[in-house]
Scaffold this active site. Structure first.
Site, PDB file in Angstrom:
ATOM      1  N   LYS A  18       0.812  -1.229   0.000  1.00  0.00           N
ATOM      2  CA  LYS A  18       0.000   0.000   0.000  1.00  0.00           C
ATOM      3  C   LYS A  18       0.846   1.280   0.000  1.00  0.00           C
ATOM      4  CE  LYS A  18      -0.860   0.506   4.985  1.00  0.00           C
ATOM      5  NZ  LYS A  18       0.026  -0.499   5.543  1.00  0.00           N
ATOM      6  N   GLY A  19       2.074   1.235   0.523  1.00  0.00           N
ATOM      7  CA  GLY A  19       2.978   2.376   0.438  1.00  0.00           C
ATOM      8  C   GLY A  19       2.520   3.603   1.198  1.00  0.00           C
TER       9      GLY A  19
END
Ligand code: B12
Length: 247
Positions: A127-128
């Site tokens: 997801k970063g």
């Protein structure tokens, strides 16, 4: 253009700053006087208490607004500049594939008693953060995220077992300089466990590190507040793939 600047509060160059702190004094008039005395000693003159609130028994939190007379000389500012190119995700994958010819393996963890995993997850997990995907998204990275409160001996063993190219450690808690002690312990353990030529790249990150302290902490790179996964991926390609290809 002048390299000398002063803080800006209400008008350009008026030197106005805002500071916040807590004093171990019950919230009353005396506490406010104590806050002003501290602010004056810190060089804020005149100073105003703009917020004071009791924080449990015998503590008060303050926000003080005041004028400093110090000047900042921009020509004397020293920071850790990015000394590697910021690459696009497709170029990161392509460079690893073409030059390393195998996947680049990273092992990540929060070490010691630190359980703040949001930062390392932001860098590693799919997801970063800030609109960028984490390293798991990159086809040419193999990511092992060990999570919170990992002991240094375990980290060394896991890095050895997967033949990690880089070890990514997060330290958020800085009470009693825990982040510095844990980092030194970690870097010393890797230096002892691996010959120099086979040691994984050691990278630490967290919001309160001095990015210039690599030598002192025995690590290859330090990333601070607001780091994005693409910066880390670009650095790893630069330090592991590009540097290797050049030798
Ligand atoms: C969420 C949070 C928690 C959560 C953590 C949940 C989790 N799974 O992570 C919980 C509730 C568990 C928690 C607990 C505690 N917390 Co807390 N917590 C926070 C909080 C609010 C946000 C931290 C966060 O998630 N930031 C968002 C991430 C994305 O930012 P980041 O960590 O800075 O990461 C970025 C960069 O630094 C960098 N980065 C970080 N790591 C790495 C690693 C690498 C390799 C790289 C390249 C980059 C990198 O990249 C990231 C993305 O940009 C902060 C306050 C704050 N606003 O910051 C307090 C804070 C960190 N916590 C604090 C404290 C004191 C605690 C406790 C001790 C409280 C207590 N008395 O129990 C416990 C300790 C638990 C433990 N054993 O560690 C203090 C630390 C003070 C200090 N000087 O050390 C803070 C600052 C709050 C405060 N002002 O007092 N906390």
């Amino acid at each position: 253009m002048s390299t000398i600047v002063r803080p800006y509060g209400d008008t350009t160059g008026d030197g106005m700053v805002q500071v916040s702190f807590t004093l171990p004094v019950a919230a009353d008039k005396r506490a406010e006087g104590a806050a002003l005395q501290l602010a004056n000693k810190m060089g804020l003159d005149p100073a105003m208490v703009v917020h004071a609130r009791g924080m449990g028994d015998g503590y008060t939190f303050f926000v003080v607004y005041g004028r400093v007379h110090h000047l900042v000389d921009l020509s004397q500012v020293v920071v850790a500049e990015r000394d590697f190119p910021l690459l696009a995700a497709k170029d990161i994958n392509a460079t690893i594939k073409a030059k390393l010819r195998r996947k680049l393996t990273v092992v990540g963890a929060c070490i010691g008693s630190d359980a703040h995993t949001v930062g390392i997850d932001a860098i590693l997990n799919l997801k970063g953060i800030a609109g960028e995907k984490g390293l798991e998204y990159y086809r040419e990275f193999t990511v092992l995220n060990l999570g919170a409160q990992v002991g240094v001996p375990e980290l060394v063993e896991r890095a050895r077992a997967v033949r990690a190219d880089a070890v990514l450690v997060s330290q958020v808690v800085t009470q009693r300089d825990a982040h510095l002690q844990n980092t030194r312990e970690m870097s010393a353990a890797f230096r002892e466990a691996f010959p120099a030529s086979r040691r994984p790249l050691l990278v630490v990150g967290g919001p309160r590190f001095d990015e210039l302290a690599t030598e002192e902490l025995g690590v290859d790179r330090i990333f601070g507040r607001g780091t994005t996964p693409r910066e880390v991926a670009s650095y790893l390609v630069h330090a592991i793939v590009t540097a290797k290809a050049a030798t």
